[in-house]
Design an enzyme around this catalytic site. Structure first.
Site, short mmCIF file in Angstrom:
data_model
loop_
_atom_site.label_atom_id
_atom_site.label_comp_id
_atom_site.label_asym_id
_atom_site.label_seq_id
_atom_site.Cartn_x
_atom_site.Cartn_y
_atom_site.Cartn_z
N ASP A 90 0.81 -1.21 0.00
CA ASP A 90 0.00 0.00 0.00
C ASP A 90 0.85 1.26 0.00
O ASP A 90 1.83 1.36 0.75
CB ASP A 90 -0.89 0.04 1.26
CG ASP A 90 -2.23 -0.62 1.06
OD1 ASP A 90 -2.74 -0.62 -0.08
OD2 ASP A 90 -2.78 -1.14 2.05
N GLU A 120 -5.58 4.09 -3.37
CA GLU A 120 -7.03 4.17 -3.23
C GLU A 120 -7.59 5.37 -3.98
O GLU A 120 -7.02 6.46 -3.96
CB GLU A 120 -7.40 4.30 -1.75
CG GLU A 120 -6.97 3.12 -0.90
CD GLU A 120 -7.38 3.28 0.56
OE1 GLU A 120 -6.96 2.44 1.38
OE2 GLU A 120 -8.11 4.25 0.90
N GLU A 187 -13.87 -2.95 -2.49
CA GLU A 187 -14.18 -3.18 -1.08
C GLU A 187 -15.58 -2.70 -0.75
O GLU A 187 -15.95 -1.56 -1.07
CB GLU A 187 -13.17 -2.48 -0.18
CG GLU A 187 -13.46 -2.68 1.31
CD GLU A 187 -12.35 -2.23 2.23
OE1 GLU A 187 -12.54 -2.32 3.46
OE2 GLU A 187 -11.29 -1.79 1.74
#
Length: 270
Positions: A90, A120, A187
């Site tokens: 990440d 993200e 998600e």
């Protein structure tokens, strides 16, 4: 030191082939060498060095406090124990806010042992994705519920339930693929939306709380082992029924995903 032969290492080509065959692959978070070894030996194709470490390791109530130094350290640890899985790391909160930041931080994770980076967002990360892809850094685009945006979203809520937002997420998924994303991660979205997106793009799609039709499933390691303080609807404790402790729990998770026995409707959102 990782002594796994390169001929058996998992690569992006491996994952694309799995999708083309209509099969499933598995992902789990990993934060240290010991668990990286256990997970990779159990057949988990992708290990995510996730900023979720801020919550499950450091005890924060979100992922926002996690730093690049944290991510580099844990990526190095996982890399030492890995035995052939693909390592995804990440980019933490605000580590890809500018072009210079993005390139320097992504390069630091790759030097630490990552094979690709995850960031993200939706349409706004298209240029960032293209920037990285053009420079040879593989990208996983994390969509739907994006924990780094928890304060803007207002909490950890399912995304894409209304028609307009679902259409926007679908369009953004296609945009991010066109921008060079090698994998999409969804998600907490309705299973019907995840199915539509998975069928609409060529790249593999990883799901968490996104139903059974994505190419792969991912869970936080602590959830698989039933040791997280919070138990979201979409997780399952695989350690509870294991006859071989932690290695058995990981094997059971891998088998359940590949046999399409997990997730069930009880773990999905409509």
């Amino acid at each position: 030191m990782n002594t796994h032969k390169s001929s058996s290492n998992i690569t992006l080509s491996t994952l694309r082939d799995i999708k083309q065959r209509g099969e499933k692959f598995t992902c789990l978070t990993a934060y240290d060498a010991c668990f990286a070894s256990i997970l990779s030996e159990a057949g988990v194709e992708v290990l995510l060095i996730g900023d979720s470490l801020g919550m499950v390791l450091q005890g924060h109530d979100s992922t926002l406090p996690v730093t690049m130094d944290d991510m580099i350290y844990h990526t190095q640890c996982v890399n030492r124990g890995n035995k052939g899985s693909l390592l995804m790391a990440d980019l933490p909160f605000m580590s890809y806010a500018s072009e210079t930041q993005t390139l320097e931080n992504a390069a630091a994770l790759m030097r630490a042992g990552a094979h690709m980076v995850k960031l993200e967002g939706g349409a706004w990360i298209a240029n960032t994705t293209k920037l990285l892809a053009e420079r040879g850094i593989p990208v996983c685009a994390h969509m739907g519920l994006t924990p780094q945006s928890v304060n803007r979203i207002g909490g950890f809520y399912v995304q894409g339930r209304d028609t307009a937002q679902a259409q926007m997420i679908l369009q953004e998924a296609q945009l991010l693929e066109d921008s060079g994303a090698n994998i999409l991660l969804l998600e907490c979205v309705p299973k019907s939306l995840a199915k539509t997106i998975t069928e609409s793009v060529n790249v593999p799609v990883i799901g968490i709380g996104a139903g059974p039709d994505t190419t792969a499933q991912i869970m936080v390691l602590h959830d698989v082992l039933g040791i997280s303080p919070i138990t979201p609807r979409f997780v399952k404790n695989f350690l509870a029924g294991s006859k071989n402790g932690i290695p058995g729990a990981i094997k059971a998770y891998v088998e359940a995903v590949k046999e399409k026995a997990f997730p069930t409707n009880d773990h999905c959102f409509n």
